[in-house]
Design a protein around this motif. Sequence first.
Motif, PDB file in Angstrom:
ATOM      1  N   ARG A 455       0.798  -1.227   0.000  1.00 14.99           N
ATOM      2  CA  ARG A 455       0.000   0.000   0.000  1.00 14.99           C
ATOM      3  C   ARG A 455       0.837   1.287   0.000  1.00 14.99           C
ATOM      4  NH1 ARG A 455      -3.788   1.511   3.619  1.00 14.99           N
ATOM      5  NH2 ARG A 455      -5.261   2.325   2.107  1.00 14.99           N
ATOM      6  N   PRO A 456       1.961   1.362   0.720  1.00 19.86           N
ATOM      7  CA  PRO A 456       2.763   2.587   0.608  1.00 19.86           C
ATOM      8  C   PRO A 456       3.222   2.861  -0.822  1.00 19.86           C
ATOM      9  CG  PRO A 456       3.420   1.345   2.547  1.00 19.86           C
ATOM     10  CD  PRO A 456       2.492   0.456   1.762  1.00 19.86           C
ATOM     11  N   LEU A 457       3.569   1.826  -1.563  1.00 22.01           N
ATOM     12  CA  LEU A 457       3.964   1.991  -2.955  1.00 22.01           C
ATOM     13  C   LEU A 457       2.764   2.356  -3.822  1.00 22.01           C
ATOM     14  CD1 LEU A 457       6.235   1.811  -5.039  1.00 22.01           C
ATOM     15  CD2 LEU A 457       5.807  -0.650  -5.196  1.00 22.01           C
ATOM     16  N   ALA A 458       1.638   1.730  -3.549  1.00 19.71           N
ATOM     17  CA  ALA A 458       0.421   2.028  -4.307  1.00 19.71           C
ATOM     18  C   ALA A 458      -0.044   3.464  -4.098  1.00 19.71           C
ATOM     19  CB  ALA A 458      -0.689   1.051  -3.904  1.00 19.71           C
ATOM     20  N   PHE A 459       0.285   4.047  -2.968  1.00 15.36           N
ATOM     21  CA  PHE A 459      -0.141   5.412  -2.649  1.00 15.36           C
ATOM     22  C   PHE A 459       0.810   6.480  -3.191  1.00 15.36           C
ATOM     23  CE2 PHE A 459      -3.609   4.105  -0.139  1.00 15.36           C
ATOM     24  CZ  PHE A 459      -4.292   5.223   0.311  1.00 15.36           C
ATOM     25  N   SER A 460       1.878   6.079  -3.838  1.00 14.60           N
ATOM     26  CA  SER A 460       2.838   7.069  -4.313  1.00 14.60           C
ATOM     27  C   SER A 460       2.175   8.078  -5.239  1.00 14.60           C
ATOM     28  CB  SER A 460       3.987   6.381  -5.060  1.00 14.60           C
ATOM     29  OG  SER A 460       4.814   7.339  -5.682  1.00 14.60           O
ATOM     30  N   THR A 467       4.228   1.425  -9.213  1.00  6.20           N
ATOM     31  CA  THR A 467       3.060   1.883  -8.466  1.00  6.20           C
ATOM     32  C   THR A 467       1.777   1.326  -9.077  1.00  6.20           C
ATOM     33  OG1 THR A 467       2.984   3.935  -9.759  1.00  6.20           O
ATOM     34  CG2 THR A 467       4.181   3.993  -7.691  1.00  6.20           C
ATOM     35  N   LYS A 468       1.721   1.279 -10.406  1.00  9.20           N
ATOM     36  CA  LYS A 468       0.530   0.723 -11.061  1.00  9.20           C
ATOM     37  C   LYS A 468       0.363  -0.751 -10.727  1.00  9.20           C
ATOM     38  CE  LYS A 468       0.651   3.954 -14.968  1.00  9.20           C
ATOM     39  NZ  LYS A 468       0.928   4.119 -16.412  1.00  9.20           N
ATOM     40  N   ARG A 469       1.467  -1.479 -10.732  1.00  6.58           N
ATOM     41  CA  ARG A 469       1.391  -2.903 -10.411  1.00  6.58           C
ATOM     42  C   ARG A 469       0.969  -3.097  -8.959  1.00  6.58           C
ATOM     43  NH1 ARG A 469       6.028  -4.313 -12.259  1.00  6.58           N
ATOM     44  NH2 ARG A 469       5.254  -5.092 -14.254  1.00  6.58           N
ATOM     45  N   ILE A 473      -2.320  -5.236  -7.585  1.00  6.86           N
ATOM     46  CA  ILE A 473      -2.241  -6.330  -6.622  1.00  6.86           C
ATOM     47  C   ILE A 473      -3.142  -6.054  -5.422  1.00  6.86           C
ATOM     48  CG2 ILE A 473      -0.723  -7.633  -5.081  1.00  6.86           C
ATOM     49  CD1 ILE A 473       1.573  -6.933  -7.055  1.00  6.86           C
ATOM     50  N   VAL A 474      -3.076  -4.825  -4.909  1.00  2.00           N
ATOM     51  CA  VAL A 474      -3.927  -4.465  -3.769  1.00  2.00           C
ATOM     52  C   VAL A 474      -5.401  -4.606  -4.144  1.00  2.00           C
ATOM     53  CG1 VAL A 474      -4.655  -2.563  -2.283  1.00  2.00           C
ATOM     54  CG2 VAL A 474      -2.222  -2.971  -2.673  1.00  2.00           C
ATOM     55  N   ASP A 475      -5.774  -4.152  -5.342  1.00  2.00           N
ATOM     56  CA  ASP A 475      -7.166  -4.273  -5.794  1.00  2.00           C
ATOM     57  C   ASP A 475      -7.581  -5.740  -5.894  1.00  2.00           C
ATOM     58  OD1 ASP A 475      -7.407  -1.557  -5.906  1.00  2.00           O
ATOM     59  OD2 ASP A 475      -7.147  -1.410  -8.086  1.00  2.00           O
ATOM     60  N   ALA A 476      -6.692  -6.573  -6.427  1.00  2.00           N
ATOM     61  CA  ALA A 476      -7.007  -7.997  -6.567  1.00  2.00           C
ATOM     62  C   ALA A 476      -7.187  -8.649  -5.198  1.00  2.00           C
ATOM     63  CB  ALA A 476      -5.900  -8.698  -7.356  1.00  2.00           C
ATOM     64  N   LYS A 484      -4.928 -13.853  -9.158  1.00  2.00           N
ATOM     65  CA  LYS A 484      -4.549 -12.687  -9.952  1.00  2.00           C
ATOM     66  C   LYS A 484      -3.494 -11.866  -9.220  1.00  2.00           C
ATOM     67  CE  LYS A 484      -6.474  -8.470 -12.021  1.00  2.00           C
ATOM     68  NZ  LYS A 484      -7.704  -7.658 -12.207  1.00  2.00           N
ATOM     69  N   ALA A 485      -3.673 -11.712  -7.918  1.00  2.00           N
ATOM     70  CA  ALA A 485      -2.700 -10.951  -7.127  1.00  2.00           C
ATOM     71  C   ALA A 485      -1.324 -11.602  -7.187  1.00  2.00           C
ATOM     72  CB  ALA A 485      -3.174 -10.842  -5.673  1.00  2.00           C
ATOM     73  N   LEU A 486      -1.292 -12.923  -7.054  1.00  2.00           N
ATOM     74  CA  LEU A 486      -0.024 -13.643  -7.075  1.00  2.00           C
ATOM     75  C   LEU A 486       0.642 -13.556  -8.445  1.00  2.00           C
ATOM     76  CD1 LEU A 486       1.949 -15.435  -5.521  1.00  2.00           C
ATOM     77  CD2 LEU A 486       0.618 -17.420  -6.231  1.00  2.00           C
TER      78      LEU A 486
END
Length: 526
Positions: A455-460, A467-469, A473-476, A484-486
């Motif tokens: 999540r810290p990376l996703a929030f960048s 960040t998109k990836r 993963i967080v959404d999945a 899908k996340a894996l």
Amino acid sequence: MRKILTLIAFFLIIPTSAHAQWFRADSDHFVVYAERSQEDTQTFAEELERFDKGVRRLRGLPAGEPGVNRVTVYLMRSSLFRDITSSRSIGGFYHSASNGSVAFLPTTGTGISPQQTLFHEYTHHLFSVAWSNIAIPGWLSEGMAELHATAEVRSDGSMVFGREPSYRTGSLRNLDNDQITAMLTANTEESGVYIYYTAGWLLTHYLTFDPERDGQLSNYIVAINSGQSLEEAAETAFGDTRKFESDLARYRRGTSLPAVAVPAEDIQIGDVTVRPLTPGERATIEWAIRSRSGVDEEEAEEVYAALKPLAETYSGDALAQRAFAEAAFDKGAFDDVIVAADRAIAADPSLGSVYAYKARAMMEAPESYADIDDATWIDIRRVIVAGLQADPDNAELLWLYYRSFAEAGTSPHVIAVQRLYRAFEIQPQYPPLRMATAYQLLTDGKAAEARAVLRPLAFSVHESAATKRARKIVDAIDEGDLDKALATAEEGAEAGPEDEEPTDGEPNSSQVMRTFGQAGLNAAAN
């Protein structure tokens, strides 16, 4: 007369670097190479340590592990700095890599001091380590970096936080409430990334120093990390949006904004030792800087060619050999990497980074990892283990040990996984390592822990492949689609350093600072 003029001409064309004075300072959180006097280098390193302690005191951050995950800082003359940057408007830059984080600064700035540049970037580094699994929105990340960047070191050893950044005065004057409201409910640069610096500074300053808003910043961070959306978290922590906007406008109109001084007794620092560079270090330092700042194929050839004869001249100097090992690795001259690493180890067996270069060269020399036989993988691991015995907290070696199983097509055993997790604990600021850790957690069925890591990376605030990836993963995970996340995490774990998170608008993952334009702390800042 002609002979005299010839001699004068000869001395005039001797490069300035031949007379350059370089010193190295070692402290708990920094390694500083400075093209300055010994006294100036000492002062600069001490002020960096005071800044580290001051921010930790102001924000209630843990002390950290002395000597672990230190930032290497190169402070150089402006002409050398311009040689390694693509723009004259860059006031300094920072980037993280598998072998640690490094910052590059000129001795003199244009519009913003090198110290302010480094304070901004080190704030990002500090929070990415101290809050490794805590997500904060882009405006707050940049707002804290801007607020801390103007810290003032006083002669009595105290430090003042909260001064207005003079280089943001114009943009602060033009802010409106609609921009700030939009910023609070969006996280990516689509809403205008540079507002995060200006409005982010103002909001962070307000929530840090206004007594009526005491505790709300902490409540906001808790709300975000408890699953609330940005809009919900703002309402939870700050209350009525219209009142918040009017209160902020009134705060901004104040004749002077408050600041706070952290007293000297609260920011006592450890020892800072300074020494001149060895002859081998001095001969190779400028090429080493070029190498560490990032090179393309043509530049790699140039640096390699320059360092190769110097490596022969200074064959017994461990750090000269380390510089050549890096240059040879960038060039793809893996046999030279191994020779340089062996020389460095013989000169200084405690230098963990050269064991890493040797192991990486052994891994990269074949056409593919599939061409490496079991016996060679065992030899590679022996090099890594020897390095870890010498330097147990070397994050790159810990991660390489884990990778030596993954790249060999073998499931990492429990010790390898533990070493991966320890590497991430030491160096969470490096996005590929964060992604590899999330992948292993997902493999182990620990989806909640993987989500917290990502999540810290996703929030960048700055968009990148990483960040998109992370968001995918967080959404999945949130959708319950762990397969899908894996699969998405596996792609990220296989990505190279080029997939690092680019920040502050510059390529090559460099966090760049351009030259454009609490409780218990009661000491008044005048």
